[in-house]
Design an enzyme around this catalytic site. Structure first.
Site, PDB file in Angstrom:
ATOM      1  N   THR A  67       0.862  -1.185   0.000  1.00  0.00           N
ATOM      2  CA  THR A  67       0.000   0.000   0.000  1.00  0.00           C
ATOM      3  C   THR A  67       0.894   1.229   0.000  1.00  0.00           C
ATOM      4  O   THR A  67       2.061   1.152   0.399  1.00  0.00           O
ATOM      5  CB  THR A  67      -0.866   0.042   1.268  1.00  0.00           C
ATOM      6  OG1 THR A  67       0.027   0.083   2.391  1.00  0.00           O
ATOM      7  CG2 THR A  67      -1.759  -1.155   1.375  1.00  0.00           C
TER       8      THR A  67
ATOM      9  N   GLU B  60      -5.954  -3.289  -1.077  1.00  0.00           N
ATOM     10  CA  GLU B  60      -6.463  -4.369  -0.209  1.00  0.00           C
ATOM     11  C   GLU B  60      -7.709  -5.057  -0.780  1.00  0.00           C
ATOM     12  O   GLU B  60      -8.122  -6.095  -0.273  1.00  0.00           O
ATOM     13  CB  GLU B  60      -6.823  -3.798   1.173  1.00  0.00           C
ATOM     14  CG  GLU B  60      -5.638  -3.404   2.025  1.00  0.00           C
ATOM     15  CD  GLU B  60      -5.186  -1.970   1.796  1.00  0.00           C
ATOM     16  OE1 GLU B  60      -5.457  -1.414   0.707  1.00  0.00           O
ATOM     17  OE2 GLU B  60      -4.558  -1.406   2.707  1.00  0.00           O
TER      18      GLU B  60
ATOM     19  N   LYS C   8     -13.415  17.764  11.183  1.00  0.00           N
ATOM     20  CA  LYS C   8     -14.400  17.689  12.271  1.00  0.00           C
ATOM     21  C   LYS C   8     -14.662  19.107  12.745  1.00  0.00           C
ATOM     22  O   LYS C   8     -13.822  19.743  13.353  1.00  0.00           O
ATOM     23  CB  LYS C   8     -13.868  16.814  13.397  1.00  0.00           C
ATOM     24  CG  LYS C   8     -13.429  15.454  12.835  1.00  0.00           C
ATOM     25  CD  LYS C   8     -13.603  14.312  13.770  1.00  0.00           C
ATOM     26  CE  LYS C   8     -13.464  13.004  13.024  1.00  0.00           C
ATOM     27  NZ  LYS C   8     -12.099  12.624  12.647  1.00  0.00           N
TER      28      LYS C   8
ATOM     29  N   TRP D   7     -19.073  16.280  10.670  1.00  0.00           N
ATOM     30  CA  TRP D   7     -17.987  15.980   9.737  1.00  0.00           C
ATOM     31  C   TRP D   7     -18.187  16.742   8.418  1.00  0.00           C
ATOM     32  O   TRP D   7     -19.299  16.778   7.875  1.00  0.00           O
ATOM     33  CB  TRP D   7     -17.960  14.477   9.413  1.00  0.00           C
ATOM     34  CG  TRP D   7     -17.534  13.613  10.556  1.00  0.00           C
ATOM     35  CD1 TRP D   7     -17.274  14.015  11.838  1.00  0.00           C
ATOM     36  CD2 TRP D   7     -17.325  12.200  10.518  1.00  0.00           C
ATOM     37  NE1 TRP D   7     -16.921  12.935  12.596  1.00  0.00           N
ATOM     38  CE2 TRP D   7     -16.941  11.803  11.820  1.00  0.00           C
ATOM     39  CE3 TRP D   7     -17.409  11.231   9.521  1.00  0.00           C
ATOM     40  CZ2 TRP D   7     -16.658  10.484  12.133  1.00  0.00           C
ATOM     41  CZ3 TRP D   7     -17.129   9.922   9.849  1.00  0.00           C
ATOM     42  CH2 TRP D   7     -16.750   9.545  11.142  1.00  0.00           C
TER      43      TRP D   7
HETATM   44  P1  AMP Z   1      -4.688   2.501  -3.238  1.00  0.00           P
HETATM   45  O1  AMP Z   1      -4.652   1.324  -2.338  1.00  0.00           O
HETATM   46  O2  AMP Z   1      -3.379   3.191  -3.394  1.00  0.00           O
HETATM   47  O3  AMP Z   1      -5.325   2.170  -4.544  1.00  0.00           O
HETATM   48  O4  AMP Z   1      -5.629   3.588  -2.543  1.00  0.00           O
HETATM   49  C1  AMP Z   1      -6.950   3.308  -2.208  1.00  0.00           C
HETATM   50  C2  AMP Z   1      -7.664   4.555  -1.785  1.00  0.00           C
HETATM   51  O5  AMP Z   1      -7.840   5.431  -2.896  1.00  0.00           O
HETATM   52  C3  AMP Z   1      -9.076   4.310  -1.309  1.00  0.00           C
HETATM   53  O6  AMP Z   1      -9.118   3.843   0.023  1.00  0.00           O
HETATM   54  C4  AMP Z   1      -9.693   5.681  -1.478  1.00  0.00           C
HETATM   55  O7  AMP Z   1      -9.339   6.548  -0.418  1.00  0.00           O
HETATM   56  C5  AMP Z   1      -9.032   6.183  -2.741  1.00  0.00           C
HETATM   57  N1  AMP Z   1      -9.925   5.950  -3.878  1.00  0.00           N
HETATM   58  C6  AMP Z   1      -9.894   4.953  -4.775  1.00  0.00           C
HETATM   59  N2  AMP Z   1     -10.861   5.103  -5.694  1.00  0.00           N
HETATM   60  C7  AMP Z   1     -11.549   6.218  -5.357  1.00  0.00           C
HETATM   61  C8  AMP Z   1     -12.675   6.905  -5.901  1.00  0.00           C
HETATM   62  N3  AMP Z   1     -13.284   6.494  -7.002  1.00  0.00           N
HETATM   63  N4  AMP Z   1     -13.111   8.012  -5.261  1.00  0.00           N
HETATM   64  C9  AMP Z   1     -12.489   8.470  -4.152  1.00  0.00           C
HETATM   65  N5  AMP Z   1     -11.422   7.874  -3.601  1.00  0.00           N
HETATM   66  C10 AMP Z   1     -10.948   6.763  -4.193  1.00  0.00           C
END
Ligand code: AMP
Length: 539
Positions: free
Chosen positions: A185, A330, A438, A443
């Site tokens: 990640t 994940e 917050k 929120w």
């Molecule tokens: P990653 O594991 O690097 O792909 O990051 C995942 C995170 O990207 C998610 O938990 C979200 O916070 C953000 N994310 C992925 N897709 C979207 C989306 N369509 N809209 C908003 N946030 C997103």
């Protein structure tokens, strides 16, 4: 009593074997790092992947060993990927956009034994290799003629290692829960953590993404995954394209608007997938050169929230359908995708737009719930809380158990996102839980404000962070990167936002910066922004 059906293990080597048998001559086209466009087929990828397996076995690679790649999307990357997974070794895709110290940490944590890489990344590896004693050999995706001198020890040209290898190798001689891929990640807090996919979860994820309401891929499609293979398996496309027999077009190192446009047109691409920043570059290119898209039909946008103007431009101006997806490393990564369902049959265009801007519904195999104060909240499209996920291809723990137990009492994983789900099952992200503001016990979701602000004339990028306020605890600060040559003012932005977001969500101030910093996966780096504005106080 057990069923009496065949025990066909769900292992990913079967995917490329299926493509090689049934779609033998379907092409994989790559813009190579050396420059020229190179073409291969599923038949060739399969044969050469077997040679990779034999070379790896000759290097002593065994079931469960980690083999890494630091590489762009390419046919060669696919060969080494299937060649590794086929013998039960684990393909660990490294993200070249990480800082060198993070790469060192990840390579050592994963205990990578071999690294496949592109010519582009030799300087990165040369700078860090002595801090990664676990790596015993490097392979560069090129031939002897293009191989430069390098300080890397035991470093080979890819074409040289394949020379003389047999294309017969036994694959898949292990059970389906065997690990097959490792992806860390982005680690915005603490060290990056490894998500360890199994053959079974990757196959199930492939099946669920192929559905018509999800990515809806077909053998007739020509797919350009701009999203990198190191970003959760190119959103699964490195598996789903060969599973369907779709033609693949790999962009290599070039993802600017002109290069992507050229590939879309010359290769007659019908389907593509990327984060919003890539699509912004393409749209800017199309607008500045007054060009059209002649074959592209469908685009999946995810990784960050889909801005409204991207949706409108693609659909209304260029006739390309948009599917908004949410997911994370994940979740393999696809968690939801926004194809409007039967309830949208009589929606107005504006209602459709509103629906498509949501992150979408979960396909079969993904379960969602929203939790606040320990309780599941109603699916009313308004009550927001922590987005929790459980399913067929969702992480149950991190590699080497970093972070300990990551599931709640019902086996759901906390995504770290804050969201709502409406009565039709559409999930909408309002924020990352650590970014939510917050204010006075309520929120404020920053994503809505940001999406609205980028629609203001002259704005290239917008970010919202919470700033300490003595009365309200936190209040929003809007940070703007201007488009080249444009000069929007604070008043322009406040006037643009006025009436489009709740009154109490209106930012207390607007600041302009040269560039908004992005992290390794193209997302806004809010930690860096908070640091920049750490001395600012409201009230
Ligand atoms: P990653 O594991 O690097 O792909 O990051 C995942 C995170 O990207 C998610 O938990 C979200 O916070 C953000 N994310 C992925 N897709 C979207 C989306 N369509 N809209 C908003 N946030 C997103």
């Amino acid at each position: 009593m057990l069923g009496l059906m065949q025990n066909w293990q769900l292992t990913v080597d079967k995917i490329i074997e299926h493509a090689a048998i049934n779609h033998t001559n379907r092409e994989i086209v790559t813009r190579s790092v050396e420059g020229p466009i190179v073409r291969t087929t599923y038949g060739n990828i399969f044969t050469r992947a077997k040679k990779v397996s034999n070379w790896l076995l000759g290097q002593g690679i065994k079931l469960g060993d980690r083999v890494a790649s630091l590489a762009w999307n390419s046919g060669h990357h696919m060969e080494s990927w299937y060649g590794t997974m086929g013998i039960g070794a684990i393909m660990h895709t490294l993200n070249p956009r990480l800082f060198p110290e993070q790469l060192v940490y990840i390579i050592n944590h994963a205990e990578d034994k071999i690294i496949f890489t592109d010519l582009t990344f030799l300087p990165i590896l040369e700078a860090i290799h002595d801090k990664c004693p676990c790596v015993k050999a490097f392979v560069v995706f090129t031939d002897g003629a293009n191989m430069p001198p390098t300080k890397l020890p035991n470093c080979h040209a890819y074409e040289d290692i394949l020379q003389g290898q047999s294309d017969i190798s036994i694959w898949g001689n292990f059970e389906e829960n065997t690990a097959c891929g490792l992806c860390y990640t982005s680690g915005t807090t603490g060290n990056p953590k490894g998500v360890l996919y199994s053959h079974r979860t990757n196959v199930l994820h492939t099946l669920l993404t192929m559905g018509a309401d999800v990515m809806g891929l077909t053998a007739g499609d020509v797919i350009l995954p701009v999203v990198p293979m190191f970003h959760a398996n190119a959103w699964g496309i490195a598996f789903s394209a060969p599973a369907c027999g779709s033609k693949l077009v790999m962009p290599g190192a070039k993802m600017d608007g002109a290069s992507i446009y050229e590939l879309l047109e010359t290769e007659k691409v019908t389907f593509s997938a990327a984060v919003p920043t890539v699509w912004l570059m393409l749209l800017q290119y199309l607008e500045s050169t007054n060009q059209k898209l002649s074959t592209l039909k469908q685009v999946v946008i995810g990784g960050a929230a889909l801005p409204e103007h991207i949706l409108r431009s693609f659909e209304d101006k260029y006739g390309v359908g948009i599917r908004h997806a949410w997911g994370m490393t994940e979740t393999s990564p696809l968690g939801t995708l926004g194809t409007p369902g039967p309830e949208a049959a009589n929606y107005s265009r504006e209602e459709i737009i509103k629906t498509k801007l949501k992150q979408g519904r979960s396909p079969f195999g993904v379960e969602l719930k929203i939790k606040r104060d320990g309780k599941t909240v109603p699916r009313d499209g308004e009550t927001f809380g922590n987005l929790m996920v459980r399913g067929a291809a969702i992480a149950g723990a991190y590699f080497k158990n970093e972070g300990g137990d990551i599931l709640d009492e019902e086996g759901f994983f906390d995504t770290g996102d804050v969201a709502t789900i409406d009565e039709h099952g559409y999930m909408q992200i309002t924020d990352r839980s650590k970014d939510v503001i917050k204010s006075g016990g309520e929120w404020i979701g920053t994503i809505d404000i940001e999406n609205c602000a980028v629609g203001c004339e002259g704005v290239a990028c917008a970010a919202v962070i919470g700033i300490y306020h003595p009365k309200w605890d936190e209040r929003p600060l809007l940070i703007i990167e201007k488009k080249a040559g444009a000069n929007p003012t604070k008043e322009d932005l406040m006037a643009h936002l006025n009436g489009k977001i709740a009154k109490w969500w209106m930012p207390d101030d607007v600041r302009f910066v040269e560039t908004i910093p992005l992290g390794a996966t193209g997302k806004i780096n809010k930690i860096a922004l908070r640091e920049t504005f750490k001395d600012l106080k409201f009230g």
